[in-house]
Design a protein around this motif. Structure first.
Motif, short mmCIF file in Angstrom:
data_model
loop_
_atom_site.label_atom_id
_atom_site.label_comp_id
_atom_site.label_asym_id
_atom_site.label_seq_id
_atom_site.Cartn_x
_atom_site.Cartn_y
_atom_site.Cartn_z
N ASN A 66 -13.34 65.24 -84.59
CA ASN A 66 -13.26 64.32 -85.72
C ASN A 66 -14.25 63.17 -85.60
O ASN A 66 -14.73 62.64 -86.61
CB ASN A 66 -11.84 63.75 -85.84
CG ASN A 66 -10.84 64.77 -86.35
OD1 ASN A 66 -11.20 65.69 -87.08
ND2 ASN A 66 -9.59 64.62 -85.97
N LEU A 67 -14.55 62.78 -84.36
CA LEU A 67 -15.42 61.63 -84.14
C LEU A 67 -16.90 62.00 -84.18
O LEU A 67 -17.69 61.34 -84.87
CB LEU A 67 -15.08 60.97 -82.80
CG LEU A 67 -15.70 59.60 -82.55
CD1 LEU A 67 -15.12 58.56 -83.51
CD2 LEU A 67 -15.47 59.16 -81.10
N ILE A 68 -17.29 63.05 -83.44
CA ILE A 68 -18.73 63.35 -83.31
C ILE A 68 -19.10 64.78 -83.68
O ILE A 68 -20.24 65.19 -83.45
CB ILE A 68 -19.23 63.00 -81.89
CG1 ILE A 68 -18.43 63.75 -80.81
CG2 ILE A 68 -19.16 61.49 -81.66
CD1 ILE A 68 -18.96 63.51 -79.38
N GLY A 69 -18.15 65.53 -84.24
CA GLY A 69 -18.49 66.84 -84.76
C GLY A 69 -18.28 67.98 -83.79
O GLY A 69 -17.96 67.80 -82.61
N GLU A 70 -18.47 69.18 -84.31
CA GLU A 70 -18.24 70.39 -83.53
C GLU A 70 -19.25 70.59 -82.41
O GLU A 70 -18.93 71.08 -81.33
CB GLU A 70 -18.29 71.61 -84.45
CG GLU A 70 -17.14 71.68 -85.46
CD GLU A 70 -15.85 72.18 -84.83
OE1 GLU A 70 -15.85 72.48 -83.62
OE2 GLU A 70 -14.85 72.26 -85.57
N SER A 71 -20.51 70.22 -82.67
CA SER A 71 -21.58 70.46 -81.70
C SER A 71 -22.40 69.19 -81.48
O SER A 71 -23.58 69.13 -81.85
CB SER A 71 -22.48 71.61 -82.18
OG SER A 71 -21.74 72.78 -82.38
N PRO A 72 -21.81 68.16 -80.88
CA PRO A 72 -22.53 66.90 -80.69
C PRO A 72 -23.62 67.03 -79.63
O PRO A 72 -23.51 67.83 -78.70
CB PRO A 72 -21.44 65.93 -80.22
CG PRO A 72 -20.45 66.82 -79.53
CD PRO A 72 -20.45 68.11 -80.32
N ASP A 73 -24.67 66.24 -79.79
CA ASP A 73 -25.72 66.25 -78.77
C ASP A 73 -25.31 65.34 -77.61
O ASP A 73 -24.29 64.63 -77.66
CB ASP A 73 -27.07 65.83 -79.35
CG ASP A 73 -27.08 64.43 -79.96
OD1 ASP A 73 -26.23 63.58 -79.57
OD2 ASP A 73 -27.94 64.16 -80.83
N ALA A 74 -26.10 65.36 -76.57
CA ALA A 74 -25.77 64.62 -75.35
C ALA A 74 -25.72 63.12 -75.61
O ALA A 74 -24.87 62.41 -75.05
CB ALA A 74 -26.79 64.93 -74.26
N ALA A 75 -26.59 62.62 -76.48
CA ALA A 75 -26.63 61.19 -76.77
C ALA A 75 -25.34 60.74 -77.44
O ALA A 75 -24.79 59.67 -77.12
CB ALA A 75 -27.84 60.85 -77.64
N GLN B 129 -22.37 62.19 -77.26
CA GLN B 129 -21.27 62.26 -76.30
C GLN B 129 -21.26 61.05 -75.37
O GLN B 129 -20.21 60.47 -75.09
CB GLN B 129 -21.39 63.56 -75.49
CG GLN B 129 -21.13 64.80 -76.31
CD GLN B 129 -21.30 66.07 -75.50
OE1 GLN B 129 -20.40 66.48 -74.76
NE2 GLN B 129 -22.47 66.70 -75.61
N ARG B 130 -22.43 60.66 -74.93
CA ARG B 130 -22.52 59.52 -74.02
C ARG B 130 -22.16 58.22 -74.73
O ARG B 130 -21.39 57.41 -74.22
CB ARG B 130 -23.92 59.41 -73.42
CG ARG B 130 -24.05 58.30 -72.39
CD ARG B 130 -25.44 58.22 -71.77
NE ARG B 130 -25.46 57.29 -70.67
CZ ARG B 130 -25.55 55.97 -70.81
NH1 ARG B 130 -25.63 55.44 -72.03
NH2 ARG B 130 -25.55 55.19 -69.75
N LEU B 131 -22.69 58.01 -75.94
CA LEU B 131 -22.45 56.76 -76.67
C LEU B 131 -20.98 56.56 -76.96
O LEU B 131 -20.49 55.42 -76.90
CB LEU B 131 -23.25 56.78 -77.98
CG LEU B 131 -23.10 55.54 -78.88
CD1 LEU B 131 -23.63 54.28 -78.17
CD2 LEU B 131 -23.83 55.76 -80.21
N HIS B 132 -20.28 57.65 -77.23
CA HIS B 132 -18.88 57.52 -77.65
C HIS B 132 -17.90 57.85 -76.53
O HIS B 132 -16.71 58.06 -76.79
CB HIS B 132 -18.65 58.38 -78.89
CG HIS B 132 -19.45 57.92 -80.06
ND1 HIS B 132 -19.15 56.76 -80.76
CD2 HIS B 132 -20.59 58.42 -80.62
CE1 HIS B 132 -20.05 56.58 -81.72
NE2 HIS B 132 -20.93 57.55 -81.66
N SER B 133 -18.38 57.84 -75.30
CA SER B 133 -17.52 57.94 -74.12
C SER B 133 -17.48 56.56 -73.47
O SER B 133 -18.43 56.17 -72.77
CB SER B 133 -18.07 58.98 -73.13
OG SER B 133 -18.04 60.27 -73.67
N PRO B 134 -16.42 55.77 -73.70
CA PRO B 134 -16.42 54.39 -73.21
C PRO B 134 -16.69 54.23 -71.72
O PRO B 134 -17.25 53.21 -71.30
CB PRO B 134 -15.02 53.89 -73.59
CG PRO B 134 -14.70 54.68 -74.82
CD PRO B 134 -15.27 56.05 -74.56
#
Length: 333
Positions: free
Chosen positions: A235-244, A246-251
């Motif tokens: 819901n937050l970053i989609g089915e196939s998020p890129d590495a950037a 994933q990193r940005l939205h991992s506190p």
């Protein structure tokens, strides 16, 4: 999302804005759900004058979904939030402290009762003014995308401080607490509070954003598999998020020395959000030399809040939080 026959959609006015008016002109086309029940906040405050920024061409139509099969026990969720707002529970004997509370819901909805309207009275009875945040959801097409809930949390912190005198609040003693996906919003706020996610709209946006403390409770943290909660991640970053993304939205990847003291609670048998999420956040806080108080319980599952913790060892977490908050000058004995 399929909504069953027990769901309720009501157009019109739930929350009067901060000025005491009805729905703002910019949000007039949005259906806004009315939330009623045994427990009611003292006041509702709209976050955004003139309506929230970046609405999609088709405004979300809010719905309240009752998820409990027990007619004596409510467990409601607010879906497709069109007007982000704060439900205010005034402190009975204000000690000057305030908490911004962010319920969970996997970024599919925002829980109303167990992580919102139950938390409000509990803290209000202890002298803390409580502001439960109904934040926008990224899949509803807002221009801010994955940052839309963070935008609402930032705006909420500023608005609480701007209106501190109205509630007997010390602007320097405003903390944040969140549960599950709301714990992700809380951790996001605690780590990326200084990140601009919206353009200032009024004088309230001159206020500081950083919470004095952060309490992510059984939080969603990592966007990396296998620790990620799949629903929140999608819901937050989609089915196939890129590495950037994933990193940005991992506190846990965004912790800096400026982050506030942190209080963590998680059950080891949580089969929804793995306990590793809290451990990652703890490790990141400690790596920066920051204060973090961590409480892990063998049993408790997920989403226990206050009510569902009863009768389990995890039921002591509210007492542990109060004791910690006293030490952080947020609460008094």
């Amino acid at each position: 999302m399929t909504v069953d026959r027990r769901s309720l959609m009501i157009g019109g006015g739930l929350a009067l804005g901060a000025s005491g008016r009805g729905p703002a002109k910019g949000a007039a086309s949005a259906a806004v759900a009315e939330v009623t029940g045994a427990v009611q906040p003292d006041l509702m405050i709209d976050l955004w004058p003139g309506g929230p920024p970046g609405m999609a061409p088709v405004a979300p139509a809010e719905m309240v979904r009752e998820r409990s099969s027990d007619p004596t026990l409510t467990d409601r969720a607010l879906i497709h939030i069109a007007r982000p707002r704060l439900a205010v529970f005034r402190a009975r004997n204000p000690n000057g402290a305030a908490m911004l509370v962010m319920p969970g819901g996997g970024y599919s909805w925002v829980v109303i009762d167990k992580e919102g309207y139950e938390i409000g009275p509990w803290l209000a009875q202890r002298g803390v003014s409580v502001f439960v945040l109904f934040y926008r959801l990224p899949q509803d097409g807002w221009a801010a995308g994955a940052d839309v809930a963070l935008s609402d949390a930032q705006r909420a912190m500023r608005l609480i401080r701007h209106r501190a005198a109205d509630f007997g609040v010390d602007p320097a003693r405003v903390g944040a607490m969140g549960f599950s996906a709301g714990g992700h919003v809380c951790a996001d706020l605690a780590t990326r509070f200084a990140t601009p996610t919206y353009d200032p709209v009024d004088v309230a946006d001159r206020q500081a954003v950083r919470p004095i403390v952060a309490a992510p409770i059984y939080p969603v943290v990592s966007m990396y598999r296998p620790e990620a909660h799949e629903g929140s991640r999608r819901n937050l970053i989609g089915e196939s998020p890129d590495a950037a993304a994933q990193r940005l939205h991992s506190p846990h990847e965004q912790v800096t020395p400026a982050c506030p003291p942190c209080f963590l609670v998680h059950a080891e048998d949580d089969d929804v959000v793995p306990v590793e999420n809290s451990l990652l956040l703890r490790r990141a806080w400690r790596a920066q030399g920051l204060a973090v108080d961590t409480h892990l319980f063998m049993q408790g599952g997920h989403g226990f809040g206050l009510r569902r913790a009863a009768g389990k060892p995890v039921a002591v977490w509210p007492e542990l939080f109060v004791e910690w908050a006293v030490g952080q000058d947020l609460m008094s004995t």
